[in-house]
Design a protein around this motif. Sequence first.
Motif, PDB file in Angstrom:
ATOM      1  N   LEU A  41       0.827  -1.203   0.000  1.00  0.00           N
ATOM      2  CA  LEU A  41       0.000   0.000   0.000  1.00  0.00           C
ATOM      3  C   LEU A  41       0.858   1.249   0.000  1.00  0.00           C
ATOM      4  O   LEU A  41       0.501   2.262  -0.618  1.00  0.00           O
ATOM      5  N   GLY A  42       1.995   1.191   0.687  1.00  0.00           N
ATOM      6  CA  GLY A  42       2.877   2.352   0.720  1.00  0.00           C
ATOM      7  C   GLY A  42       3.309   2.768  -0.666  1.00  0.00           C
ATOM      8  O   GLY A  42       3.408   3.962  -0.967  1.00  0.00           O
ATOM      9  N   GLU A  43       3.551   1.801  -1.520  1.00  0.00           N
ATOM     10  CA  GLU A  43       3.965   2.098  -2.886  1.00  0.00           C
ATOM     11  C   GLU A  43       2.792   2.618  -3.725  1.00  0.00           C
ATOM     12  O   GLU A  43       2.931   3.579  -4.460  1.00  0.00           O
ATOM     13  N   SER A  44       1.641   1.971  -3.616  1.00  0.00           N
ATOM     14  CA  SER A  44       0.513   2.349  -4.472  1.00  0.00           C
ATOM     15  C   SER A  44      -0.128   3.664  -4.035  1.00  0.00           C
ATOM     16  O   SER A  44      -0.512   4.488  -4.873  1.00  0.00           O
ATOM     17  N   LEU A  45      -0.247   3.898  -2.738  1.00  0.00           N
ATOM     18  CA  LEU A  45      -0.899   5.121  -2.259  1.00  0.00           C
ATOM     19  C   LEU A  45      -0.064   6.367  -2.525  1.00  0.00           C
ATOM     20  O   LEU A  45      -0.595   7.476  -2.562  1.00  0.00           O
ATOM     21  N   ALA A  46       1.236   6.191  -2.716  1.00  0.00           N
ATOM     22  CA  ALA A  46       2.080   7.339  -3.037  1.00  0.00           C
ATOM     23  C   ALA A  46       1.672   7.981  -4.351  1.00  0.00           C
ATOM     24  O   ALA A  46       1.940   9.165  -4.589  1.00  0.00           O
ATOM     25  N   ASP A  47       1.003   7.223  -5.204  1.00  0.00           N
ATOM     26  CA  ASP A  47       0.572   7.733  -6.516  1.00  0.00           C
ATOM     27  C   ASP A  47      -0.885   8.180  -6.538  1.00  0.00           C
ATOM     28  O   ASP A  47      -1.380   8.604  -7.577  1.00  0.00           O
ATOM     29  N   VAL A  48      -1.581   8.074  -5.412  1.00  0.00           N
ATOM     30  CA  VAL A  48      -2.996   8.461  -5.363  1.00  0.00           C
ATOM     31  C   VAL A  48      -3.096   9.961  -5.108  1.00  0.00           C
ATOM     32  O   VAL A  48      -2.696  10.456  -4.054  1.00  0.00           O
ATOM     33  N   ASP A  49      -3.609  10.688  -6.078  1.00  0.00           N
ATOM     34  CA  ASP A  49      -3.743  12.143  -5.963  1.00  0.00           C
ATOM     35  C   ASP A  49      -5.158  12.488  -5.506  1.00  0.00           C
ATOM     36  O   ASP A  49      -5.933  13.111  -6.218  1.00  0.00           O
ATOM     37  N   ALA A  50      -5.510  12.056  -4.306  1.00  0.00           N
ATOM     38  CA  ALA A  50      -6.839  12.300  -3.755  1.00  0.00           C
ATOM     39  C   ALA A  50      -6.764  12.145  -2.248  1.00  0.00           C
ATOM     40  O   ALA A  50      -5.889  11.435  -1.734  1.00  0.00           O
ATOM     41  N   TYR A 103       3.214   2.369  10.931  1.00  0.00           N
ATOM     42  CA  TYR A 103       4.673   2.291  10.820  1.00  0.00           C
ATOM     43  C   TYR A 103       5.081   1.959   9.388  1.00  0.00           C
ATOM     44  O   TYR A 103       5.982   2.590   8.812  1.00  0.00           O
ATOM     45  N   GLU A 104       4.428   0.960   8.803  1.00  0.00           N
ATOM     46  CA  GLU A 104       4.772   0.553   7.443  1.00  0.00           C
ATOM     47  C   GLU A 104       4.474   1.651   6.418  1.00  0.00           C
ATOM     48  O   GLU A 104       5.124   1.732   5.370  1.00  0.00           O
ATOM     49  N   LEU A 105       3.496   2.512   6.721  1.00  0.00           N
ATOM     50  CA  LEU A 105       3.089   3.558   5.786  1.00  0.00           C
ATOM     51  C   LEU A 105       3.678   4.921   6.145  1.00  0.00           C
ATOM     52  O   LEU A 105       3.276   5.937   5.594  1.00  0.00           O
ATOM     53  N   ARG A 106       4.659   4.945   7.049  1.00  0.00           N
ATOM     54  CA  ARG A 106       5.180   6.214   7.567  1.00  0.00           C
ATOM     55  C   ARG A 106       5.770   7.111   6.488  1.00  0.00           C
ATOM     56  O   ARG A 106       5.755   8.343   6.625  1.00  0.00           O
ATOM     57  N   ASP A 107       6.290   6.519   5.410  1.00  0.00           N
ATOM     58  CA  ASP A 107       6.878   7.340   4.350  1.00  0.00           C
ATOM     59  C   ASP A 107       5.845   8.227   3.665  1.00  0.00           C
ATOM     60  O   ASP A 107       6.212   9.202   3.000  1.00  0.00           O
ATOM     61  N   LEU A 108       4.564   7.905   3.802  1.00  0.00           N
ATOM     62  CA  LEU A 108       3.516   8.746   3.235  1.00  0.00           C
ATOM     63  C   LEU A 108       3.290   9.998   4.080  1.00  0.00           C
ATOM     64  O   LEU A 108       2.632  10.938   3.635  1.00  0.00           O
ATOM     65  N   ALA A 109       3.834  10.008   5.304  1.00  0.00           N
ATOM     66  CA  ALA A 109       3.547  11.103   6.224  1.00  0.00           C
ATOM     67  C   ALA A 109       4.782  11.855   6.702  1.00  0.00           C
ATOM     68  O   ALA A 109       4.686  13.043   7.043  1.00  0.00           O
ATOM     69  N   MET A 110       5.933  11.208   6.736  1.00  0.00           N
ATOM     70  CA  MET A 110       7.116  11.833   7.316  1.00  0.00           C
ATOM     71  C   MET A 110       8.119  12.236   6.245  1.00  0.00           C
ATOM     72  O   MET A 110       8.392  11.474   5.322  1.00  0.00           O
ATOM     73  N   ARG A 111       8.672  13.424   6.386  1.00  0.00           N
ATOM     74  CA  ARG A 111       9.740  13.851   5.498  1.00  0.00           C
ATOM     75  C   ARG A 111      11.072  13.247   5.908  1.00  0.00           C
ATOM     76  O   ARG A 111      11.941  13.008   5.106  1.00  0.00           O
ATOM     77  N   GLU A 112      11.257  13.040   7.207  1.00  0.00           N
ATOM     78  CA  GLU A 112      12.507  12.487   7.699  1.00  0.00           C
ATOM     79  C   GLU A 112      12.248  11.761   9.002  1.00  0.00           C
ATOM     80  O   GLU A 112      11.243  11.995   9.669  1.00  0.00           O
TER      81      GLU A 112
END
Length: 248
Positions: free
Chosen positions: A110-119, A166-175
């Motif tokens: 999901l982390g990979e696919s949701l990064a491309d969701v523009d909504a 935790y697994e999806l943190r890259d969608l929310a955190m810059r660092e």
Amino acid sequence: MSDRDDAGGDRTPPAVAIVDAKTSGNVGTIARAMKNFGFEDLLLVDPPYLGRDSEAYGFAGHAREDVLPEARELTFDELAAEFHTVGFTAITNEDATSHTRFPFRTPAELGESLADVDAPTALVFGRERVGLTNDELAQLDEVGAIPASADYPVMNLGQAATVALYELRDLAMRETQLPDIERHRADEAEIEQFYEHAAEFLDAVDYPEEKREKTMRMLRRMLGRTHPTGREINTVHGLLRRAENRIE
């Protein structure tokens, strides 16, 4: 909620929705996990009592200052209509003949696919005992599931949300707060000096000549995997010097 900059431009982190939680403590636990991993918007469908004197505020940690008090209450129909929704459920071993809980993605996928969701996106977690119903899942856009042991795949609500966030943190955190390993790694010159010292040490202890090349190669490979810091290299230098002094 403000947008965050990342490599892909401005992005609003997914919201986190909790449906019909029975205990306020679990709401607080999830709010805390949101704070840990950079998520900000908490959505509540049929929530329990969440006053300042509830368990939610006791469990929320620093999330009691912003995530929890700024939570928004809405209906399930509003949630489904307003957001691209991902409902989380236990793996049920269903296949393509059943579309209620299949196909599903793991949080990493999901982390990979949701990064491309523009909504606007919402991650949806259900009740402590039964999770999300089939009727509710049928209204959602995607299904997520956390891989777990087939002997006991059902997770506590707070635990499941924490693992997923935790697994999806890259969608929310810059660092993150973890140190940059490469930034702390010893300089190549320092490491090469250590190799020279190690070779001299082998000579000092009369290490078999025919084994030295292979031993140095193994030492180089070992250090190459560990990325030693400057302090670690200096410490090992010190151990070799102490051993040399003993030999002398």
